[in-house]
Motif scaffolding. Structure first.
Motif, PDB file in Angstrom:
ATOM      1  N   ALA A  81      -8.841   9.014  -5.611  1.00  0.00           N
ATOM      2  CA  ALA A  81      -7.360   8.339  -5.866  1.00  0.00           C
ATOM      3  C   ALA A  81      -6.291   9.024  -4.927  1.00  0.00           C
ATOM      4  O   ALA A  81      -5.303   8.380  -4.497  1.00  0.00           O
ATOM      5  CB  ALA A  81      -7.075   8.510  -7.249  1.00  0.00           C
ATOM      6  N   THR A  82      -6.573  10.113  -4.838  1.00  0.00           N
ATOM      7  CA  THR A  82      -5.463  11.250  -3.979  1.00  0.00           C
ATOM      8  C   THR A  82      -5.486  10.623  -2.810  1.00  0.00           C
ATOM      9  O   THR A  82      -4.275  10.490  -1.811  1.00  0.00           O
ATOM     10  CB  THR A  82      -5.582  12.475  -4.160  1.00  0.00           C
ATOM     11  OG1 THR A  82      -5.527  13.061  -5.472  1.00  0.00           O
ATOM     12  CG2 THR A  82      -4.722  13.281  -3.258  1.00  0.00           C
ATOM     13  N   ASN A  83      -6.606  10.563  -1.945  1.00  0.00           N
ATOM     14  CA  ASN A  83      -6.458  10.070  -0.609  1.00  0.00           C
ATOM     15  C   ASN A  83      -6.197   9.020  -0.319  1.00  0.00           C
ATOM     16  O   ASN A  83      -5.526   8.282   0.745  1.00  0.00           O
ATOM     17  CB  ASN A  83      -7.801  10.584   0.136  1.00  0.00           C
ATOM     18  CG  ASN A  83      -7.801  10.806   1.742  1.00  0.00           C
ATOM     19  OD1 ASN A  83      -6.676  10.789   2.062  1.00  0.00           O
ATOM     20  ND2 ASN A  83      -8.880  10.774   2.315  1.00  0.00           N
ATOM     21  N   ILE A  84      -6.796   7.662  -0.969  1.00  0.00           N
ATOM     22  CA  ILE A  84      -6.259   6.411  -0.932  1.00  0.00           C
ATOM     23  C   ILE A  84      -4.888   5.996  -1.083  1.00  0.00           C
ATOM     24  O   ILE A  84      -4.464   4.951  -0.405  1.00  0.00           O
ATOM     25  CB  ILE A  84      -7.387   5.590  -2.076  1.00  0.00           C
ATOM     26  CG1 ILE A  84      -7.526   3.867  -1.599  1.00  0.00           C
ATOM     27  CG2 ILE A  84      -6.635   5.212  -3.484  1.00  0.00           C
ATOM     28  CD1 ILE A  84      -8.945   3.879  -0.737  1.00  0.00           C
ATOM     29  N   ALA A  85      -4.271   6.934  -1.808  1.00  0.00           N
ATOM     30  CA  ALA A  85      -3.007   6.796  -2.161  1.00  0.00           C
ATOM     31  C   ALA A  85      -1.951   7.512  -1.221  1.00  0.00           C
ATOM     32  O   ALA A  85      -0.816   7.542  -1.100  1.00  0.00           O
ATOM     33  CB  ALA A  85      -2.325   7.046  -3.450  1.00  0.00           C
ATOM     34  N   ASN A  86      -2.600   8.266  -0.114  1.00  0.00           N
ATOM     35  CA  ASN A  86      -2.020   9.314   0.625  1.00  0.00           C
ATOM     36  C   ASN A  86      -1.573   8.451   1.753  1.00  0.00           C
ATOM     37  O   ASN A  86      -2.024   8.046   2.734  1.00  0.00           O
ATOM     38  CB  ASN A  86      -3.235  10.232   1.200  1.00  0.00           C
ATOM     39  CG  ASN A  86      -2.530  11.469   2.011  1.00  0.00           C
ATOM     40  OD1 ASN A  86      -1.281  11.386   2.312  1.00  0.00           O
ATOM     41  ND2 ASN A  86      -3.571  12.178   2.617  1.00  0.00           N
ATOM     42  N   PRO A  87      -0.154   8.449   1.806  1.00  0.00           N
ATOM     43  CA  PRO A  87       0.521   7.843   2.717  1.00  0.00           C
ATOM     44  C   PRO A  87       0.212   8.398   4.363  1.00  0.00           C
ATOM     45  O   PRO A  87       0.430   7.849   5.475  1.00  0.00           O
ATOM     46  CB  PRO A  87       1.985   7.791   2.426  1.00  0.00           C
ATOM     47  CG  PRO A  87       2.122   9.014   1.832  1.00  0.00           C
ATOM     48  CD  PRO A  87       0.717   9.146   0.880  1.00  0.00           C
ATOM     49  N   VAL A  94       0.778  -1.200  -0.098  1.00  0.00           N
ATOM     50  CA  VAL A  94      -0.093  -0.078   0.023  1.00  0.00           C
ATOM     51  C   VAL A  94       1.120   1.272  -0.089  1.00  0.00           C
ATOM     52  O   VAL A  94       0.717   2.075  -0.683  1.00  0.00           O
ATOM     53  CB  VAL A  94      -1.009  -0.280   1.116  1.00  0.00           C
ATOM     54  CG1 VAL A  94      -1.508   1.313   1.281  1.00  0.00           C
ATOM     55  CG2 VAL A  94      -1.849  -1.022   1.043  1.00  0.00           C
ATOM     56  N   ARG A  95       2.016   1.112   0.761  1.00  0.00           N
ATOM     57  CA  ARG A  95       2.969   2.374   0.801  1.00  0.00           C
ATOM     58  C   ARG A  95       3.404   2.549  -0.546  1.00  0.00           C
ATOM     59  O   ARG A  95       3.515   3.758  -1.147  1.00  0.00           O
ATOM     60  CB  ARG A  95       3.912   2.240   1.998  1.00  0.00           C
ATOM     61  CG  ARG A  95       4.912   3.117   2.060  1.00  0.00           C
ATOM     62  CD  ARG A  95       6.035   2.975   3.363  1.00  0.00           C
ATOM     63  NE  ARG A  95       6.575   1.816   3.315  1.00  0.00           N
ATOM     64  CZ  ARG A  95       7.739   1.535   2.601  1.00  0.00           C
ATOM     65  NH1 ARG A  95       8.149   2.376   1.827  1.00  0.00           N
ATOM     66  NH2 ARG A  95       8.266   0.214   2.906  1.00  0.00           N
ATOM     67  N   LEU A  96       4.092   1.522  -1.097  1.00  0.00           N
ATOM     68  CA  LEU A  96       4.626   1.884  -2.506  1.00  0.00           C
ATOM     69  C   LEU A  96       3.645   2.192  -3.569  1.00  0.00           C
ATOM     70  O   LEU A  96       4.315   2.944  -4.280  1.00  0.00           O
ATOM     71  CB  LEU A  96       5.378   0.432  -2.776  1.00  0.00           C
ATOM     72  CG  LEU A  96       6.519   0.188  -1.999  1.00  0.00           C
ATOM     73  CD1 LEU A  96       7.252  -1.136  -2.635  1.00  0.00           C
ATOM     74  CD2 LEU A  96       7.696   1.305  -1.944  1.00  0.00           C
ATOM     75  N   ALA A  97       2.370   1.660  -3.810  1.00  0.00           N
ATOM     76  CA  ALA A  97       1.537   2.158  -4.506  1.00  0.00           C
ATOM     77  C   ALA A  97       1.108   3.395  -4.245  1.00  0.00           C
ATOM     78  O   ALA A  97       0.970   4.377  -5.236  1.00  0.00           O
ATOM     79  CB  ALA A  97       0.385   1.204  -4.462  1.00  0.00           C
TER      80      ALA A  97
END
Length: 205
Positions: A120-126, A76-79
């Motif tokens: 997309a921005t928030n789901i990928a937001n570390p 999840v972190r790398l994606a």
């Protein structure tokens, strides 16, 4: 019965975290000053939707899931890092484009596209993933009643909507949009650079 102590704790922890600038803030800023107000608010709606999703996962034990399956947390972190870098590069490239004389370009994103961009921005937001998996999870009692569960979600949704909505409304003001067109290249480069830096930092953690 609603656990008022849990709600107060969640609000204080979440309110302090949500106002700290991160990928969500950068994305809303760029959308608000560059596009239509409706697009900026749609982006906010997407971000809030994911906040509710992460809050639900945190209450149900996402921190425990990541502890049991550390490879999932790494994936999840790398994606997320890859998406942030990609989005930042798009902004850097767009900085070279000549700003339109009109605030609403013909091919401005539709509501649905802006909403999906917010997701997309928030789901990928570390920042969001780390916050909900660690800090938020510890702030919520291990076992909560159904009324408390929904009260927690309502607190998260209302806080995120008020903060990000206010940012979108203020920055989408006509005067600010006009100033953006004059400094488009620098603003897009700055926003893009921040996104890329956040993505690289996340990937190298």
């Amino acid at each position: 019965m609603v656990n008022s102590s849990a709600i107060e704790t969640v609000f204080s922890v979440y309110a302090a975290a949500v106002v700290i600038p991160g990928p969500n803030f950068v994305a809303i800023t760029q959308k608000a000053v560059a596009g239509r107000r409706s697009d900026a608010l749609a982006l906010v709606a997407g971000i809030v939707t994911v906040n509710l999703f992460w809050a639900t996962c945190a209450i149900l034990g996402i921190g425990m899931v990541f502890a049991i399956f550390p490879w999932l947390a790494v994936g999840v972190r790398l994606a997320g890092a890859a998406y942030l870098i990609w989005f930042g590069l798009r902004l850097v490239v767009s900085a070279r484009a000549t700003p339109s004389g009109s605030r609403h370009p013909t091919k401005a994103p539709l509501f649905r596209a802006a909403f999906l961009q917010g997701i997309a921005t928030n789901i990928a937001n570390p920042k969001s993933i780390a916050f909900y998996a660690a800090v938020f999870s510890s702030a919520v009692p291990t076992h909560v009643s159904m009324p408390t569960f929904f009260a927690v979600l309502a607190t998260v949704g209302a806080t995120a909507t008020c903060w990000y909505g206010a940012v979108a409304l203020v920055l989408s003001h006509a005067a600010i949009a006009t100033a953006y067109r004059r400094a488009k290249a620098w603003i897009d480069l700055t926003c893009g650079g921040l996104m890329i830096a956040l993505g690289i930092r996340q990937a190298l953690r």
